[in-house]
Design an enzyme around this catalytic site. Structure first.
Site, PDB file in Angstrom:
ATOM      1  N   TYR A  35     -61.227  -5.660  13.594  1.00 44.39           N
ATOM      2  CA  TYR A  35     -61.483  -5.704  15.029  1.00 44.39           C
ATOM      3  C   TYR A  35     -62.887  -6.198  15.302  1.00 44.39           C
ATOM      4  CZ  TYR A  35     -64.531  -1.591  14.891  1.00 44.39           C
ATOM      5  OH  TYR A  35     -65.569  -0.734  14.639  1.00 44.39           O
ATOM      6  N   ARG A  54     -67.416 -13.305  12.205  1.00 47.62           N
ATOM      7  CA  ARG A  54     -67.297 -12.072  11.427  1.00 47.62           C
ATOM      8  C   ARG A  54     -65.847 -11.584  11.394  1.00 47.62           C
ATOM      9  NH1 ARG A  54     -70.950  -7.004  13.081  1.00 47.62           N
ATOM     10  NH2 ARG A  54     -69.495  -7.017  14.835  1.00 47.62           N
ATOM     11  N   ARG A 103     -42.230   0.847   7.105  1.00 47.73           N
ATOM     12  CA  ARG A 103     -43.413   1.389   6.429  1.00 47.73           C
ATOM     13  C   ARG A 103     -43.314   1.262   4.915  1.00 47.73           C
ATOM     14  NH1 ARG A 103     -46.100   5.747   4.305  1.00 47.73           N
ATOM     15  NH2 ARG A 103     -48.206   6.088   5.176  1.00 47.73           N
ATOM     16  N   HIS A 105     -46.464   0.579   1.621  1.00 49.47           N
ATOM     17  CA  HIS A 105     -47.865   0.275   1.358  1.00 49.47           C
ATOM     18  C   HIS A 105     -48.100  -1.201   1.061  1.00 49.47           C
ATOM     19  CE1 HIS A 105     -48.295   4.594   1.259  1.00 49.47           C
ATOM     20  NE2 HIS A 105     -49.607   4.494   1.059  1.00 49.47           N
ATOM     21  N   LYS A 149     -65.209  -5.138   8.978  1.00 46.60           N
ATOM     22  CA  LYS A 149     -65.056  -4.377  10.231  1.00 46.60           C
ATOM     23  C   LYS A 149     -63.578  -4.017  10.388  1.00 46.60           C
ATOM     24  CE  LYS A 149     -66.953  -4.344  14.936  1.00 46.60           C
ATOM     25  NZ  LYS A 149     -67.907  -3.238  14.731  1.00 46.60           N
ATOM     26  N   GLU A 181     -76.804   3.158   7.402  1.00 47.39           N
ATOM     27  CA  GLU A 181     -76.764   2.785   8.820  1.00 47.39           C
ATOM     28  C   GLU A 181     -76.320   4.004   9.610  1.00 47.39           C
ATOM     29  OE1 GLU A 181     -73.842  -0.300   9.471  1.00 47.39           O
ATOM     30  OE2 GLU A 181     -72.468   0.551   8.000  1.00 47.39           O
ATOM     31  N   LEU A 205     -72.319  -2.549   7.748  1.00 44.60           N
ATOM     32  CA  LEU A 205     -71.772  -3.618   8.564  1.00 44.60           C
ATOM     33  C   LEU A 205     -72.905  -4.588   8.893  1.00 44.60           C
ATOM     34  CD1 LEU A 205     -69.297  -4.697  10.178  1.00 44.60           C
ATOM     35  CD2 LEU A 205     -70.270  -3.528  12.155  1.00 44.60           C
TER      36      LEU A 205
END
Length: 290
Positions: A35, A54, A103, A105, A149, A181, A205
């Site tokens: 995101y 990014r 579903r 993995h 991210k 961070e 990040l």
């Protein structure tokens, strides 16, 4: 927070009421996605290209194909801004997941990515800039690839909640004694006129505002040192500040209940925030204490 009516998806623009995905969606069930949050000032994107670059780096790192080529996505986000008639301060949230599938993995075969982007009003955090904020320190319990991210934010959420329960704005994360961070921002230490922050490794990040701060320092002749510091160093700092897309540049005036110097925003932090305002073409508002 007012959300604008039109969203962008992987296939078209839709009204917010029309957006829906099956419950077997990999972002929901696995956090299998990436995101970005992009700032808008006066109806204009700030650092749009930095954020989109990014996004594609993060997607590549998790082997996820974004459903639009980069140039096309940039055009579509500009159109989304126009469709929503955005003229004030806001943010754009953009998310891409590996799609909807039963579903399992392992990656699904023949399934396209899901994408949505929406715009919501967001005012500037002028009170935090004026008075500074308090923070706590918290062990960094995240995975080893924080440069991505991704949607896997549970350790960040828990650290932020702990900060909130202590009446603090943020949690400064550390691995052992080494500061990395914050839960949702980058952190900087000022000592003897130099700005220190953790180097761009996989443990943080690579923040877009962080990148601009480096440029502001270079332009102003302020030494910018990409070197980690310790929790103990925080108490001996001349100034501390944090940066993020939604916070801009915010002074830290208290750590774990102890004041940073005189407990007021520092001069260098204020100088960098003014450089940010000029770069973002924001009308300067005197927000700092005198």
């Amino acid at each position: 927070m007012g959300m604008k009516p039109y969203l962008l998806t992987e296939s078209d623009y839709v009204h917010q009421d029309a957006l829906s995905y099956p419950f077997e969606e990999r972002g929901l069930q696995f956090g299998d996605g990436v995101y970005e949050v992009i700032r808008i000032y006066g109806g204009r994107f700030y650092q749009l290209h930095d954020h989109i670059d990014r996004l594609y780096r993060s997607a590549e790192a998790i082997k996820l194909e974004v459903p639009y080529e980069k140039a096309e996505l940039l055009e579509k986000l500009a159109t989304l801004l126009e469709k929503n008639s955005v003229t004030t301060d806001a943010k754009l949230y953009l998310q891409v997941t590996r799609g909807s599938a039963p579903r399992d993995h392992a990656f699904p075969v023949g399934v396209g990515a899901n994408l949505y982007a929406y715009i919501a009003d967001l005012t500037r955090k002028t009170e935090e800039m004026k008075h500074g904020v308090s923070v706590i320190t918290h062990e960094d319990e995240r995975w080893q690839n924080c440069y991505i991210k991704s949607l896997n934010l549970l350790p960040n959420v828990l650290a932020k909640q702990t900060a909130k329960e202590h009446g603090a704005y943020e949690a400064i994360l550390h691995r052992g004694e080494r500061v990395t961070e914050c839960s949702s921002s980058n952190v900087f230490l000022v000592k003897d006129g130099s700005v220190y922050t953790h180097p761009e490794t996989n443990q943080i990040l690579h923040g877009c505002v962080r990148t601009r701060v480096r440029t502001f320092c270079q332009e102003a002749g302020i030494p910018f040192v990409e070197q980690s510091f310790t929790v103990e160093d925080l108490q001996d700092a001349d100034e501390l500040f944090l940066t993020s897309t939604t916070s801009e540049i915010v002074p830290i005036v208290k750590v774990d209940g102890s004041a940073v110097q005189d407990g007021k925003p520092g001069d260098l932090t204020q100088k960098l925030q003014r450089a940010y305002e000029a770069d973002a073409q924001i009308e300067h508002v005197s927000v700092f204490q005198t």
